[in-house]
Design a protein around this motif. Structure first.
Motif, PDB file in Angstrom:
ATOM      1  N   SER A 178      33.618  35.520  39.052  1.00  0.00           N
ATOM      2  CA  SER A 178      34.864  35.621  39.811  1.00  0.00           C
ATOM      3  C   SER A 178      36.052  35.018  39.066  1.00  0.00           C
ATOM      4  N   ALA A 179      35.897  33.792  38.581  1.00  0.00           N
ATOM      5  CA  ALA A 179      37.008  33.115  37.901  1.00  0.00           C
ATOM      6  C   ALA A 179      37.389  33.832  36.612  1.00  0.00           C
ATOM      7  N   ALA A 182      39.204  37.101  37.466  1.00  0.00           N
ATOM      8  CA  ALA A 182      40.575  36.852  37.913  1.00  0.00           C
ATOM      9  C   ALA A 182      41.498  36.558  36.736  1.00  0.00           C
ATOM     10  N   ALA A 183      41.064  35.674  35.848  1.00  0.00           N
ATOM     11  CA  ALA A 183      41.893  35.294  34.706  1.00  0.00           C
ATOM     12  C   ALA A 183      42.098  36.460  33.743  1.00  0.00           C
ATOM     13  N   ALA A 229      40.305  32.778  46.845  1.00  0.00           N
ATOM     14  CA  ALA A 229      40.449  31.942  45.647  1.00  0.00           C
ATOM     15  C   ALA A 229      40.607  32.819  44.408  1.00  0.00           C
ATOM     16  N   GLU A 230      39.897  33.937  44.388  1.00  0.00           N
ATOM     17  CA  GLU A 230      40.006  34.875  43.268  1.00  0.00           C
ATOM     18  C   GLU A 230      41.396  35.482  43.208  1.00  0.00           C
ATOM     19  N   ARG A 232      44.105  34.086  44.242  1.00  0.00           N
ATOM     20  CA  ARG A 232      45.032  33.062  43.768  1.00  0.00           C
ATOM     21  C   ARG A 232      44.985  32.929  42.251  1.00  0.00           C
ATOM     22  N   ARG A 233      43.776  32.885  41.709  1.00  0.00           N
ATOM     23  CA  ARG A 233      43.635  32.767  40.248  1.00  0.00           C
ATOM     24  C   ARG A 233      44.248  33.976  39.539  1.00  0.00           C
ATOM     25  N   ALA A 236      48.049  33.744  39.713  1.00  0.00           N
ATOM     26  CA  ALA A 236      48.517  32.674  38.831  1.00  0.00           C
ATOM     27  C   ALA A 236      48.506  33.106  37.370  1.00  0.00           C
ATOM     28  N   ALA A 237      47.556  33.978  37.013  1.00  0.00           N
ATOM     29  CA  ALA A 237      47.417  34.417  35.624  1.00  0.00           C
ATOM     30  C   ALA A 237      48.259  35.648  35.305  1.00  0.00           C
ATOM     31  N   ASP A 272      47.490  29.106  49.184  1.00  0.00           N
ATOM     32  CA  ASP A 272      46.969  27.743  49.329  1.00  0.00           C
ATOM     33  C   ASP A 272      46.878  27.344  50.795  1.00  0.00           C
TER      34      ASP A 272
END
Length: 289
Positions: A178-179, A182-183, A229-230, A232-233, A236-237, A272
């Motif tokens: 997931s992280a 996302a990135a 959360a995914e 959001r990441r 953000a990226a 958030d």
């Protein structure tokens, strides 16, 4: 209008004239998609399209946008596309925007000059399914292209002056990637810098390989909070010079609409707040495709 098989269009084309020029999808191998399963890809005959144009000329005078269906109309040979767009311009002069789905294969098949020719004839927006910027995930879902090819295709469309709308999928990389997903998706979106990004949340559909893998325990879908959360990441990226980053599709747990870069901080704060439980998420029964 003559419609063969299932007809699909982007949400933003809801009020458009839907002119079907191909049947099915030229790739049709993605493990998460069942839209065109059982439909053999084919180009529709010119006589049928001609008849549909005549129908539109008589009955579709209140619609100023037109969408070329189905899964990848851009795959049509350039000569046919030029003739088609010319006919639309001549017979439906009130149409101000023409759109189409496009994948890396069809974009690769056109030279920059050919894309510019299509732009000049009215092709104003292309919709491309990126799904993920993570090469491991792209290979796993049999997308048919890696991230470098996606970037090249997206930039090619942008350079031709055609607006680009890119779709990405939350949850497609499972919990374990997931992280990374996302990135990497943020990285690819930033490299392409499209005008529009549409974020959907994966919904597992019976009849797809991914659904079977999930039923057998080989695919683990992130929880609603994991999806958030995914998101959001990913946001953000993602750095866009002047683009819209929307996650307001019916499949998403938290609808967001952001114009980047100025709405980025505000939207991250909104996510958030939802992650902290201060904003409720959409219940499952209200989600859909």
């Amino acid at each position: 209008m003559d419609y063969q098989g299932n007809i699909f269009r982007p949400p933003s084309e809801a009020n458009s004239i839907l002119l079907q020029v191909t049947r099915g999808c030229s790739h049709n191998k993605c493990t998460f998609c069942e839209l065109y399963k059982g439909t053999r890809f084919a180009l529709k005959d010119e006589a049928t399209i001609e008849s549909d144009l005549e129908f539109a000329r008589t009955y579709c005078r209140r619609q100023n946008r037109l969408f070329l269906c189905d899964g990848d109309a851009l795959i049509l040979p350039q000569k046919r596309l030029v003739a088609l767009l010319t006919a639309i311009r001549d017979r439906l002069p009130w149409v101000t925007r023409i759109g189409t789905y496009a994948n890396t294969r069809s974009i690769r098949s056109k030279t920059p000059e050919q894309l510019e020719e299509l732009r000049d004839l009215g092709l104003a927006i292309a919709y491309m399914g990126l799904e993920s910027g993570d090469d491991v995930t792209l290979q796993a879902i049999i997308k048919g292209a890696d991230s470098a090819q996606m970037i090249q295709a997206g930039r090619k469309v942008r350079a031709a002056g055609i607006q680009l709308s890119i779709t990405v999928l939350l949850g497609i990389a499972q919990e374990r990637r997931s992280a990374i997903h996302a990135a990497e998706t943020g990285r690819v979106l930033s490299a392409i810098d499209p005008e529009f990004v549409g974020v959907l949340s994966l919904m597992l559909l019976p009849g797809t390989p991914l659904y079977t893998a999930w039923r057998e325990g080989r695919f683990v879908l992130p929880s609603p909070d994991g999806m958030l959360a995914e998101l959001r990441r990913m946001l953000a990226a993602t750095n866009l010079s002047d683009g819209y980053f929307h996650a307001n599709h019916a499949s998403n747990y938290l609808p967001i609409k952001a114009h980047l870069p100025h709405d980025k901080a505000r939207t991250l704060n909104l996510i958030d707040q939802a992650l902290q439980g201060n904003i409720g998420l959409k219940p499952e029964y209200m989600r859909g495709l």
